[in-house]
Design a protein around this motif. Structure first.
Motif, PDB file in Angstrom:
ATOM      1  N   GLY A  80       5.152  -5.588  -4.397  1.00 62.82           N
ATOM      2  CA  GLY A  80       4.880  -4.601  -5.445  1.00 62.82           C
ATOM      3  C   GLY A  80       3.483  -4.683  -6.002  1.00 62.82           C
ATOM      4  N   ASP A  81       2.771  -5.813  -5.777  1.00 60.05           N
ATOM      5  CA  ASP A  81       1.407  -5.879  -6.302  1.00 60.05           C
ATOM      6  C   ASP A  81       0.477  -5.192  -5.324  1.00 60.05           C
ATOM      7  N   CYS A  82      -0.387  -4.346  -5.841  1.00 57.88           N
ATOM      8  CA  CYS A  82      -1.234  -3.556  -4.946  1.00 57.88           C
ATOM      9  C   CYS A  82      -2.708  -3.882  -5.120  1.00 57.88           C
ATOM     10  N   THR A  83      -3.392  -3.978  -3.981  1.00 58.03           N
ATOM     11  CA  THR A  83      -4.848  -4.025  -4.050  1.00 58.03           C
ATOM     12  C   THR A  83      -5.352  -2.601  -4.088  1.00 58.03           C
ATOM     13  N   PHE A  84      -6.692  -2.500  -4.169  1.00 57.44           N
ATOM     14  CA  PHE A  84      -7.256  -1.152  -4.201  1.00 57.44           C
ATOM     15  C   PHE A  84      -6.962  -0.432  -2.890  1.00 57.44           C
ATOM     16  N   GLU A  85      -6.997  -1.187  -1.799  1.00 56.59           N
ATOM     17  CA  GLU A  85      -6.764  -0.535  -0.509  1.00 56.59           C
ATOM     18  C   GLU A  85      -5.347   0.027  -0.429  1.00 56.59           C
ATOM     19  N   ASP A  86      -4.381  -0.726  -0.980  1.00 53.52           N
ATOM     20  CA  ASP A  86      -3.012  -0.208  -1.000  1.00 53.52           C
ATOM     21  C   ASP A  86      -2.939   1.042  -1.855  1.00 53.52           C
ATOM     22  N   PHE A  87      -3.619   0.991  -3.011  1.00 53.82           N
ATOM     23  CA  PHE A  87      -3.615   2.142  -3.914  1.00 53.82           C
ATOM     24  C   PHE A  87      -4.211   3.360  -3.218  1.00 53.82           C
ATOM     25  N   LEU A  88      -5.322   3.109  -2.474  1.00 52.66           N
ATOM     26  CA  LEU A  88      -5.968   4.211  -1.772  1.00 52.66           C
ATOM     27  C   LEU A  88      -5.040   4.811  -0.732  1.00 52.66           C
ATOM     28  N   ASP A  89      -4.346   3.907  -0.023  1.00 51.55           N
ATOM     29  CA  ASP A  89      -3.348   4.353   0.952  1.00 51.55           C
ATOM     30  C   ASP A  89      -2.319   5.265   0.311  1.00 51.55           C
ATOM     31  N   MET A  90      -1.837   4.805  -0.850  1.00 52.15           N
ATOM     32  CA  MET A  90      -0.791   5.540  -1.562  1.00 52.15           C
ATOM     33  C   MET A  90      -1.282   6.940  -1.928  1.00 52.15           C
ATOM     34  N   MET A  91      -2.485   6.999  -2.537  1.00 52.35           N
ATOM     35  CA  MET A  91      -3.002   8.288  -2.976  1.00 52.35           C
ATOM     36  C   MET A  91      -3.266   9.191  -1.784  1.00 52.35           C
ATOM     37  N   SER A  92      -3.704   8.580  -0.688  1.00 54.00           N
ATOM     38  CA  SER A  92      -4.019   9.389   0.494  1.00 54.00           C
ATOM     39  C   SER A  92      -2.778  10.064   1.041  1.00 54.00           C
ATOM     40  N   VAL A  93      -1.681   9.319   1.086  1.00 49.04           N
ATOM     41  CA  VAL A  93      -0.454   9.920   1.627  1.00 49.04           C
ATOM     42  C   VAL A  93       0.054  11.027   0.720  1.00 49.04           C
ATOM     43  N   PHE A  94      -0.125  10.862  -0.599  1.00 46.23           N
ATOM     44  CA  PHE A  94       0.382  11.879  -1.520  1.00 46.23           C
ATOM     45  C   PHE A  94      -0.570  13.039  -1.703  1.00 46.23           C
ATOM     46  N   SER A  95      -1.771  12.943  -1.101  1.00 50.89           N
ATOM     47  CA  SER A  95      -2.738  14.012  -1.337  1.00 50.89           C
ATOM     48  C   SER A  95      -2.379  15.249  -0.525  1.00 50.89           C
ATOM     49  N   ASP A  96      -3.145  16.327  -0.754  1.00 58.45           N
ATOM     50  CA  ASP A  96      -2.869  17.575  -0.057  1.00 58.45           C
ATOM     51  C   ASP A  96      -3.224  17.489   1.409  1.00 58.45           C
ATOM     52  N   GLY A  97      -4.144  16.554   1.761  1.00 60.93           N
ATOM     53  CA  GLY A  97      -4.629  16.531   3.127  1.00 60.93           C
ATOM     54  C   GLY A  97      -3.655  15.920   4.117  1.00 60.93           C
ATOM     55  N   ALA A  98      -2.711  15.152   3.615  1.00 59.63           N
ATOM     56  CA  ALA A  98      -1.810  14.463   4.541  1.00 59.63           C
ATOM     57  C   ALA A  98      -0.794  15.445   5.103  1.00 59.63           C
TER      58      ALA A  98
END
Lengths: 178, 669
Positions: A80-98
């Motif tokens: 459950g603890d996230c680094t920035f890279e995990d956070f970026l991954d998360m936002m990328s999947v939820f973004s409009d581009g995915a």
């Protein structure tokens, strides 16, 4: 503020741009948001690991009924603890581009509470419970609803939804965008 | 001589490596692993591309980069992005679809107006009409009389479109019927009447094309969704949560909405079962009740229409007989009210009658989805019928043909401008009504509900953002725009400004006055609903205009079509001037020898596509059954396997026991 850009090298930004659905500007914007959750810690180490409690303070995650599941799925250490890279991954999947397929894949993992690669009756029960929030469906209604879902989606009649069946439904649904 | 082995067989070239790197982002692994994969791919030996291949690949890379940069700048430029995000966060994507619809309409009106500006208004302002010949015809005389009339103007002219405003580019009457050119000597000329009607046809067809395309997209999605099965429950559970919601209040409302929808779906299913099991007596009673209610609805509609008709006649009569020259303040006021009376009546009916329909429909005991649809249908019918009625009552005033004088007694000299003025008044009144209701009626209601604790206040004050009603408001204003554009060419500009302001007014009504709705609106369903309603209104709006163009003789005193028999005859005359071979081709298209074979071919194509789709449906059923069988097979094999393994275990246990006893026996002996 030029500080944001100076924390990342050009090569790292290019990496992030190639490996996510974001442009370089969006990556920096995401980093700003990440930094806002814990300014000093991220200021020292741009890829700092933040505990789940801090991540869940992000507005969209805080009110999301599946917030903790999302953090668990994207966290590289699976706790459950996230680094920035995990956070970026998360936002990328939820973004409009995915594309829808990528979102479907991650959604399946989020809904799969017991991690057995199938959405069984217990998984569905937990999903519905979390969706209704303060209100709770009666036991009879819950069973009826689960039965209806399985009737609609379970093609090979084994009592649980496999990933192929889940993806089949999602590809037909036009609302599953955000 | 043996061929040298091709060492490059298993190595990938640069382009494939690049493609594989681009595909890493779709994998569900953590970022660190992705970085490792990318590094591995980049450092692996790969072939460099040569020559033409290299160029192609470079071009592809550059194109990708340009696409992503274009998307970035485009999303920055998106109009009203901040407002839309705010609404999305509070109300969800269904309501945002409505605001996107308003934005779409605004752009449509902008394009229509640009067309009109470029081809009709600018030439009229810039170029000069042909010199009139010395001998005067009736048309020339009438035009001169009309344009030299002195009018008393008051500040009310802005709102009514009369007085000085009547003779401007705002209305049809200003445009000349002659050919225009730079300096009046016809070396190269611009045929304004033909342009006027051609542009009208173009923008109407263009609007139709854009709407049909949008509606077809939604229709296709619905068809794909409902291919034998409609995934109602799955969509609700898996796609129900809006991941853009970011505050507590909206989240709790969303939870409640989802809960309500789930209960509603289950309830609907239970009702369906009940309906199947209804006894014959009950069915009969319900049928009679439904017939009565439908009759009442029809009566109410006809009553409303009759009211509009008589109001119109009443106000016309009074205006023409008694109030030609108002003298006192009171008479001015009376005249003003009478001018607006038909529009006021229409607006009042639009406010009151839908509430009556909503009350009546509860007696009919339909399923909830059907209730929404039928209420919407009835309200749309009311709004469109009232417009048609207004046009119908105008017809008696307009149609009159006296070949020798400029116009009939008591009839307006320039009926097209008159129609344009009526529509203009309706548009203004409609807009003012929206502003008034949102700010002076609903806002105090919200304040009352917020700041007082009593239950009564809460009952009056709490409002929800009911989507169907607001959709109808926007569609109605667009219908007025289409109806009046032929007679008041500046109307699309007004409609565009109105859409822009309506966006902000509705945003205020949504964010400030109402709380999130307790029904779940899904974006995809909403979009197709808006488009269908818009299409129906478009057809209803175009019919009167088409009728007027084809049948009603244009007035002799004004406008681009004076002197012709009908408006359409301009097109016919220009067509006659085309070279003979084009005309013969066109005539061929109209003959039966061409039309009948084309018709037969189209029917055959239709049948072919229908047969293909039926076969596909059949295929889907077969494949589904096959899947079920395979699942059963898998289960059966797994059972057999576990039974076999168990058997093996038992066998081994027995063998071991036998060995042990043998060993014991041999030890003992």
């Amino acid at each position: 503020m030029g500080q944001g850009k100076s924390q990342f090298t050009e090569e790292e930004l290019q990496d992030y741009q190639d490996l996510t659905y974001f442009t370089k500007k969006e990556v920096l914007y995401a980093h700003q948001k990440f930094k806002a959750l814990a300014p000093e810690k991220v200021g020292h180490n741009k890829n700092a690991k933040l505990p789940m409690a801090k991540i869940l303070q992000y507005p969209e995650l805080r009110v999301n009924p599946f917030g903790d599941r999302i953090c668990c799925i994207f966290s590289s250490s699976h706790d459950g603890d996230c680094t920035f890279e995990d956070f970026l991954d998360m936002m990328s999947v939820f973004s409009d581009g995915a594309p829808k397929a990528v979102k479907a894949e991650h959604a399946f993992r989020i809904f799969d509470f017991d991690g057995d690669d199938m959405l069984g009756v217990t998984d569905l029960r937990q999903v519905i419970d979390r969706l209704t929030g303060q209100q709770h469906l009666s036991e009879q209604d819950m069973q009826h609803l689960i039965q209806n879902i399985l009737d609609e989606a379970d093609l090979d009649d084994d009592g649980a939804l496999s990933f192929a069946e889940f993806e089949h439904i999602i590809s037909k649904s036009s609302d599953f965008a955000k | 001589m043996a061929m040298l082995p091709d060492l490059s067989e298993n190595l990938s070239n640069e382009e494939r490596t690049w493609e594989e790197i681009m595909q890493i982002k779709a994998m569900p692994v953590s970022m660190m692993q992705k970085k490792e994969m990318k590094a591995k791919l980049q450092t692996a030996t790969k072939l460099r591309l040569q020559g033409f291949e290299q160029l192609k690949w470079q071009r592809r890379k550059v194109w990708q980069q340009m696409k992503s940069r274009w998307k970035e700048t485009y999303s920055k430029l998106e109009l009203w992005r901040h407002s839309l995000k705010k609404i999305e966060g509070n109300f969800g994507t269904g309501v945002v679809a409505y605001f996107l619809f308003i934005k779409w309409l605004m752009f449509l009106n902008l394009f229509i107006f640009l067309f009109i500006l470029l081809f009709i208004i600018l030439p009229t302002l810039v170029l000069v009409p042909q010199e009139s010949p010395a001998n005067t015809t009736l048309v020339e005389e009438c035009s001169r009389n009309y344009f030299n009339l002195s009018v008393d103007s008051s500040f009310l002219d802005w709102v009514q479109g009369t007085g000085n405003m009547e003779r401007t580019i705002m209305f049809y009457g200003y445009y000349t019927h002659k050919l225009i050119s730079e300096d009046g000597n016809m070396h190269s000329y611009y045929n304004l009447p033909l342009a006027y009607i051609a542009i009208a046809v173009i923008y109407l067809l263009g609007s139709l094309a854009v709407m049909v395309k949008s509606a077809a997209q939604g229709f296709k999605e619905r068809l794909v969704e409902g291919e034998g099965q409609f995934y109602q429950y799955c969509n609700l559970v898996f796609g129900g949560w809006d991941f853009c919601i970011h505050n507590e209040k909206s989240a709790s409302m969303k939870h409640k909405a989802l809960y309500n929808e789930m209960k509603a779906c289950l309830e609907a299913e239970r009702l369906e079962e009940e309906r199947q099991n209804r006894s014959r007596d009950e069915m009969l009673k319900l049928m009679i009740m439904r017939c009565i209610i439908n009759l009442i609805v029809l009566m109410v509609l006809s009553g409303a229409l009759a009211l509009i008709y008589y109001t119109f006649y009443f106000s016309q009569e009074r205006l023409n007989k008694e109030l030609l020259n108002p003298n006192t303040e009171l008479e001015y006021l009376y005249k003003f009210i009478l001018e607006f009376l038909p529009s006021i009546i229409i607006v009042c009916l639009n406010l009151l009658v839908p509430n009556m329909f909503a009350y009546l429909v509860s007696f009919e005991r339909y399923s909830p989805l059907f209730i929404v649809r039928i209420t919407l249908l009835r309200t749309v019918l009311l709004r469109l019928a009232s417009l048609i009625m207004l046009m119908f009552s105008l017809k008696d005033i307009i149609i009159c043909d006296e070949p020798d004088s400029c116009s009939c007694e008591d009839h307006p000299k320039c009926w097209e401008t008159y129609v344009g003025q009526q529509v203009y008044k309706l548009v203004i009144l409609d807009f003012v009504t929206h502003v008034l209701i949102t700010f002076t009626f609903n806002w105090p209601r919200m304040l009352i509900a917020k700041y007082s604790k009593s239950k009564v206040a809460k009952f009056i004050g709490e409002q929800e953002f009911e989507l169907p009603k607001h959709v109808l408001d926007v569609v109605y204003s667009q219908t007025l725009c289409w109806l009046g554009s032929f007679y008041a060419p500046v109307l699309p500009l007004l409609a565009m400004l109105e859409c822009c302001l309506l966006f902000h007014i509705k945003k205020f009504a949504c964010l400030v006055n109402s709380r999130p709705s307790s029904t779940v609106y899904r974006a995809s369903r909403s979009n197709s609903l808006f488009m269908v309603v818009l299409l129906i209104s478009f057809i209803v709006a175009v019919l009167p205009v088409a009728f007027a163009i084809a049948e009603i003789p244009p007035s002799k005193s004004c406008g681009p079509f004076r002197g012709h028999l009908t408006t359409w005859s301009v097109v016919v005359e220009s067509f006659d001037q085309l070279p003979a071979w084009i005309k013969s081709i066109m005539f061929f298209f109209g003959t039966a020898g061409f039309a009948v074979p084309i018709f037969v071919v189209l029917v055959l194509c239709l049948y072919y596509f229908y047969a293909v789709s039926a076969a596909n449906k059949q295929m889907v059923m077969v494949l589904k059954n096959q899947l079920v069988l395979e699942g059963h097979d898998k289960q059966f094999l797994l059972n057999r396997l576990s039974a076999f393994i168990k058997q093996q275990h038992e066998h081994q246990k027995v063998m071991r026991q036998v060995e042990m006893t043998n060993l014991d026996l041999s030890n003992a002996s």
